[in-house]
Motif scaffolding. Sequence first.
Motif, PDB file in Angstrom:
ATOM      1  N   ASN A 185      -5.351  13.678 -20.372  1.00  0.00           N
ATOM      2  CA  ASN A 185      -5.976  13.393 -19.176  1.00  0.00           C
ATOM      3  C   ASN A 185      -5.831  14.189 -17.936  1.00  0.00           C
ATOM      4  N   LYS A 186      -4.694  15.039 -18.056  1.00  0.00           N
ATOM      5  CA  LYS A 186      -4.633  16.076 -17.140  1.00  0.00           C
ATOM      6  C   LYS A 186      -5.516  17.248 -17.056  1.00  0.00           C
ATOM      7  N   LEU A 187      -5.774  17.536 -18.405  1.00  0.00           N
ATOM      8  CA  LEU A 187      -6.664  18.665 -18.823  1.00  0.00           C
ATOM      9  C   LEU A 187      -8.178  18.163 -18.250  1.00  0.00           C
ATOM     10  N   LEU A 188      -8.449  17.069 -18.316  1.00  0.00           N
ATOM     11  CA  LEU A 188      -9.894  16.701 -17.748  1.00  0.00           C
ATOM     12  C   LEU A 188      -9.575  16.457 -16.256  1.00  0.00           C
ATOM     13  N   SER A 189      -8.675  16.102 -15.560  1.00  0.00           N
ATOM     14  CA  SER A 189      -8.460  15.998 -14.204  1.00  0.00           C
ATOM     15  C   SER A 189      -8.429  17.624 -13.889  1.00  0.00           C
ATOM     16  N   ASN A 190      -7.779  18.319 -14.493  1.00  0.00           N
ATOM     17  CA  ASN A 190      -7.869  19.774 -13.998  1.00  0.00           C
ATOM     18  C   ASN A 190      -9.142  20.486 -13.916  1.00  0.00           C
ATOM     19  N   GLU A 191      -9.978  20.251 -14.997  1.00  0.00           N
ATOM     20  CA  GLU A 191     -11.279  20.626 -15.204  1.00  0.00           C
ATOM     21  C   GLU A 191     -12.172  20.110 -13.894  1.00  0.00           C
ATOM     22  N   VAL A 250      -4.766  23.970   7.460  1.00  0.00           N
ATOM     23  CA  VAL A 250      -5.268  25.380   6.921  1.00  0.00           C
ATOM     24  C   VAL A 250      -3.739  25.885   6.135  1.00  0.00           C
ATOM     25  N   SER A 251      -2.619  25.699   6.915  1.00  0.00           N
ATOM     26  CA  SER A 251      -1.617  26.388   6.296  1.00  0.00           C
ATOM     27  C   SER A 251      -0.898  25.696   5.358  1.00  0.00           C
ATOM     28  N   ALA A 252      -1.155  24.370   5.162  1.00  0.00           N
ATOM     29  CA  ALA A 252      -0.514  23.701   3.884  1.00  0.00           C
ATOM     30  C   ALA A 252      -1.184  24.117   2.759  1.00  0.00           C
ATOM     31  N   ASP A 253       0.003  24.130   1.486  1.00  0.00           N
ATOM     32  CA  ASP A 253      -0.364  24.701   0.287  1.00  0.00           C
ATOM     33  C   ASP A 253      -1.495  23.651  -0.251  1.00  0.00           C
ATOM     34  N   ALA A 254      -2.164  24.229  -1.213  1.00  0.00           N
ATOM     35  CA  ALA A 254      -3.067  23.397  -1.877  1.00  0.00           C
ATOM     36  C   ALA A 254      -2.364  22.913  -3.073  1.00  0.00           C
ATOM     37  N   PHE A 255      -2.856  21.675  -3.751  1.00  0.00           N
ATOM     38  CA  PHE A 255      -1.930  21.169  -4.632  1.00  0.00           C
ATOM     39  C   PHE A 255      -2.109  21.921  -5.856  1.00  0.00           C
ATOM     40  N   SER A 256      -0.974  22.107  -6.668  1.00  0.00           N
ATOM     41  CA  SER A 256      -0.771  23.023  -7.925  1.00  0.00           C
ATOM     42  C   SER A 256      -1.334  22.309  -9.198  1.00  0.00           C
ATOM     43  N   ASN A 291     -13.976  22.261 -10.797  1.00  0.00           N
ATOM     44  CA  ASN A 291     -15.415  22.176 -10.591  1.00  0.00           C
ATOM     45  C   ASN A 291     -15.689  21.895  -9.041  1.00  0.00           C
ATOM     46  N   ASN A 292     -14.732  20.832  -8.725  1.00  0.00           N
ATOM     47  CA  ASN A 292     -14.894  20.387  -7.596  1.00  0.00           C
ATOM     48  C   ASN A 292     -14.565  21.571  -6.474  1.00  0.00           C
ATOM     49  N   CYS A 293     -13.541  22.499  -6.840  1.00  0.00           N
ATOM     50  CA  CYS A 293     -13.332  23.508  -6.058  1.00  0.00           C
ATOM     51  C   CYS A 293     -14.533  24.481  -5.823  1.00  0.00           C
ATOM     52  N   LYS A 294     -15.230  24.640  -6.896  1.00  0.00           N
ATOM     53  CA  LYS A 294     -16.333  25.548  -6.860  1.00  0.00           C
ATOM     54  C   LYS A 294     -17.386  25.021  -5.939  1.00  0.00           C
ATOM     55  N   LYS A 325      -1.249  10.538 -14.872  1.00  0.00           N
ATOM     56  CA  LYS A 325      -1.936  11.133 -13.671  1.00  0.00           C
ATOM     57  C   LYS A 325      -2.087   9.840 -12.708  1.00  0.00           C
ATOM     58  N   ASP A 326      -1.379  10.114 -11.642  1.00  0.00           N
ATOM     59  CA  ASP A 326      -1.381   8.823 -10.847  1.00  0.00           C
ATOM     60  C   ASP A 326      -2.467   8.505  -9.920  1.00  0.00           C
ATOM     61  N   GLY A 327      -3.189   9.601  -9.707  1.00  0.00           N
ATOM     62  CA  GLY A 327      -4.513   9.472  -9.207  1.00  0.00           C
ATOM     63  C   GLY A 327      -4.627   9.296  -7.564  1.00  0.00           C
ATOM     64  N   LEU A 328      -3.377   9.465  -6.931  1.00  0.00           N
ATOM     65  CA  LEU A 328      -3.351   9.042  -5.467  1.00  0.00           C
ATOM     66  C   LEU A 328      -3.740  10.199  -4.715  1.00  0.00           C
ATOM     67  N   TYR A 329      -3.991  11.371  -5.108  1.00  0.00           N
ATOM     68  CA  TYR A 329      -4.344  12.513  -4.288  1.00  0.00           C
ATOM     69  C   TYR A 329      -5.698  13.036  -4.678  1.00  0.00           C
ATOM     70  N   GLY A 330      -5.973  13.108  -5.569  1.00  0.00           N
ATOM     71  CA  GLY A 330      -7.281  13.552  -6.167  1.00  0.00           C
ATOM     72  C   GLY A 330      -7.488  14.916  -5.486  1.00  0.00           C
ATOM     73  N   ASN A 331      -8.589  15.266  -4.814  1.00  0.00           N
ATOM     74  CA  ASN A 331      -8.752  16.413  -4.244  1.00  0.00           C
ATOM     75  C   ASN A 331      -8.786  16.190  -2.712  1.00  0.00           C
ATOM     76  N   MET A 332      -7.992  15.300  -2.151  1.00  0.00           N
ATOM     77  CA  MET A 332      -7.764  15.202  -0.704  1.00  0.00           C
ATOM     78  C   MET A 332      -7.485  16.490  -0.136  1.00  0.00           C
ATOM     79  N   ASP A 333      -6.764  17.767  -0.723  1.00  0.00           N
ATOM     80  CA  ASP A 333      -6.362  18.884   0.063  1.00  0.00           C
ATOM     81  C   ASP A 333      -7.697  19.772   0.096  1.00  0.00           C
ATOM     82  N   TYR A 334      -8.555  19.542  -0.760  1.00  0.00           N
ATOM     83  CA  TYR A 334      -9.914  20.318  -0.774  1.00  0.00           C
ATOM     84  C   TYR A 334     -10.784  19.639   0.544  1.00  0.00           C
ATOM     85  N   GLU A 335     -10.710  18.342   0.585  1.00  0.00           N
ATOM     86  CA  GLU A 335     -11.633  17.572   1.557  1.00  0.00           C
ATOM     87  C   GLU A 335     -11.104  17.877   2.827  1.00  0.00           C
ATOM     88  N   LEU A 336      -9.620  18.052   2.952  1.00  0.00           N
ATOM     89  CA  LEU A 336      -9.201  18.302   4.468  1.00  0.00           C
ATOM     90  C   LEU A 336      -9.613  19.820   5.118  1.00  0.00           C
TER      91      LEU A 336
END
Length: 230
Positions: free
Chosen positions: A138-144, A17-23, A148-151, A32-43
Amino acid sequence: MNAEDVRVLSWIFYVVVSADAFSWDYDENTPKDGLYGNMDYELKTGVVRWMSSLSWDISGIVSRCGVKRKELCRIWAEYGVAVLKTFRTQYDPELKQKQARMKEEYDKMSAERTLRLVQERKLSLFCGADPRSIYYNNKLLSNEDRNNNCKYHLEKRLEPAFVEMLVRFYPGQAGEVVKYLKKAGYADQEIGDLIDRTVGRDGRTEFLYKGDRERQHDRKIKSRGSGHMK
């Protein structure tokens, strides 16, 4: 579960809970290395859903493990508050429009840069696309996609799990439930809709529908009914 299990789980929950979300990442010089994806949201979502699942047996956990219900509920409710605040802060409903403007400005800058490099004989017209431009777009697409994943996590997974957990922690105590919803950033006018779309009104949640929320709920039902009749 025993008391040690509760202690260890609570510390694990705290760390996640206390770990920062990815910026957000807009660096045009790195792929875009793709290693992390939305792992912070999942956890982080996983923690709230775990606590919500365990809340079904909160009375049993308290009696078997010798922990104080009031303190355990308070700590886990605060963890839930922190996660929902993170997601509500991270989600930007205007991100798509903002990034469209950023893309327009970037593409213009990139075209001017490419032309300048060609004129300075530092770049050939036949060298292909500028990798920096590819990285950036690519990062614009990833951020979008991440936005959406956050919502999705917030509305479909976090809010239902959190409100359900609060109802089980504080049955009959509307003031406590509302207190933590407000701590998570929900205004008075949002709380009624939040309760409606997560736990709804039944015998178990009737205590949440008192005063203004009950009147708002009744008006909403009447409004839907009159609309249906039309």
